[in-house]
Design an enzyme around this catalytic site. Structure first.
Site, PDB file in Angstrom:
ATOM      1  N   ALA A  41       0.800  -1.295   0.175  1.00  0.00           N
ATOM      2  CA  ALA A  41       0.354  -0.141  -0.258  1.00  0.00           C
ATOM      3  C   ALA A  41       0.624   1.110  -0.497  1.00  0.00           C
ATOM      4  O   ALA A  41       1.654   1.198   0.915  1.00  0.00           O
ATOM      5  CB  ALA A  41      -0.573   0.099   0.862  1.00  0.00           C
ATOM      6  N   GLY A  46       6.822   1.205   5.906  1.00  0.00           N
ATOM      7  CA  GLY A  46       7.395   0.773   4.836  1.00  0.00           C
ATOM      8  C   GLY A  46       7.599   0.328   3.544  1.00  0.00           C
ATOM      9  O   GLY A  46       8.140   0.554   2.819  1.00  0.00           O
ATOM     10  N   CYS A  47       6.027   0.854   2.586  1.00  0.00           N
ATOM     11  CA  CYS A  47       5.737   0.701   1.150  1.00  0.00           C
ATOM     12  C   CYS A  47       6.927   2.756   0.921  1.00  0.00           C
ATOM     13  O   CYS A  47       7.510   2.519  -0.132  1.00  0.00           O
ATOM     14  CB  CYS A  47       4.627   1.072   0.687  1.00  0.00           C
ATOM     15  SG  CYS A  47       4.411  -0.663   1.516  1.00  0.00           S
ATOM     16  N   THR A  48       6.811   3.297   1.720  1.00  0.00           N
ATOM     17  CA  THR A  48       7.728   4.526   1.383  1.00  0.00           C
ATOM     18  C   THR A  48       8.864   4.377   1.260  1.00  0.00           C
ATOM     19  O   THR A  48       9.866   5.016   0.868  1.00  0.00           O
ATOM     20  CB  THR A  48       7.013   5.582   2.569  1.00  0.00           C
ATOM     21  OG1 THR A  48       5.600   6.232   2.114  1.00  0.00           O
ATOM     22  CG2 THR A  48       7.211   7.137   2.200  1.00  0.00           C
ATOM     23  N   ALA A  51      10.060   2.603  -1.397  1.00  0.00           N
ATOM     24  CA  ALA A  51       9.731   3.590  -2.576  1.00  0.00           C
ATOM     25  C   ALA A  51      11.143   4.371  -3.130  1.00  0.00           C
ATOM     26  O   ALA A  51      11.102   4.762  -4.033  1.00  0.00           O
ATOM     27  CB  ALA A  51       8.612   3.987  -3.214  1.00  0.00           C
TER      28      ALA A  51
END
Length: 160
Positions: A41, A46-48, A51
């Protein structure tokens, strides 16, 4: 677990899907090495981190001949916000029906904080110039994954 786990040498499942600013079709990138990374998401910690690690390594990856594409179940609108907030400069694919994630084995049961849940499995694939899987990594960690991927691909970690 997903029924469609891919292995090195498999043909990469082709797809056309919306992005935050158009569409992305994998076969249009034949002749190039493409890193597809699946994440749960946009705008989560974590995804930030992941990315931004890809963003910060983009020039080194590009210099070594790799393109980067992020894929999640987020809407194109949410992906556009994510891109703007984090200064991301690579395509972000929207897969709300999870068809691309399913084709790559990146949707299924996973262990999340000790519980078995169904969701996006953080995974990374390198699709070679001929459209075959050159690297398939499932259940990767958000933090440190890009550095490990660069080591796996033999890309100098001293360059950005």
């Amino acid at each position: 677990m997903s029924k469609n786990k891919l292995s090195i040498g498999d043909e990469a499942p082709d797809f056309t899907a919306p992005t935050d600013d158009g569409t992305f079709t994998l076969t249009e990138h034949r002749g190039k090495n493409v890193i597809l990374y699946f994440y749960p998401a946009a705008m989560t910690p974590g995804c930030t981190t992941q990315a931004c690690d890809f963003r910060d390594s983009l020039s080194a990856l590009a210099a070594a001949g790799y393109e980067v594409v992020g894929i999640s179940k987020d809407t194109p609108e949410k992906l556009a916000t994510f891109r703007t907030e984090e200064g991301l400069t690579f395509p972000l694919v929207s897969d709300p029906e999870k068809t691309v994630q399913d084709a790559y084995g990146a949707w299924g049961e996973k262990n999340s904080y000790g519980k078995i849940v169904t969701g996006s499995i953080r995974s990374t694939f390198v699709v070679d110039k001929d459209g075959r899987i050159a690297l398939a990594q499932y259940n990767v960690k958000a933090t440190g994954h890009v550095a490990k991927l660069r080591r796996d691909l033999g890309i100098d970690s001293s360059s950005r």
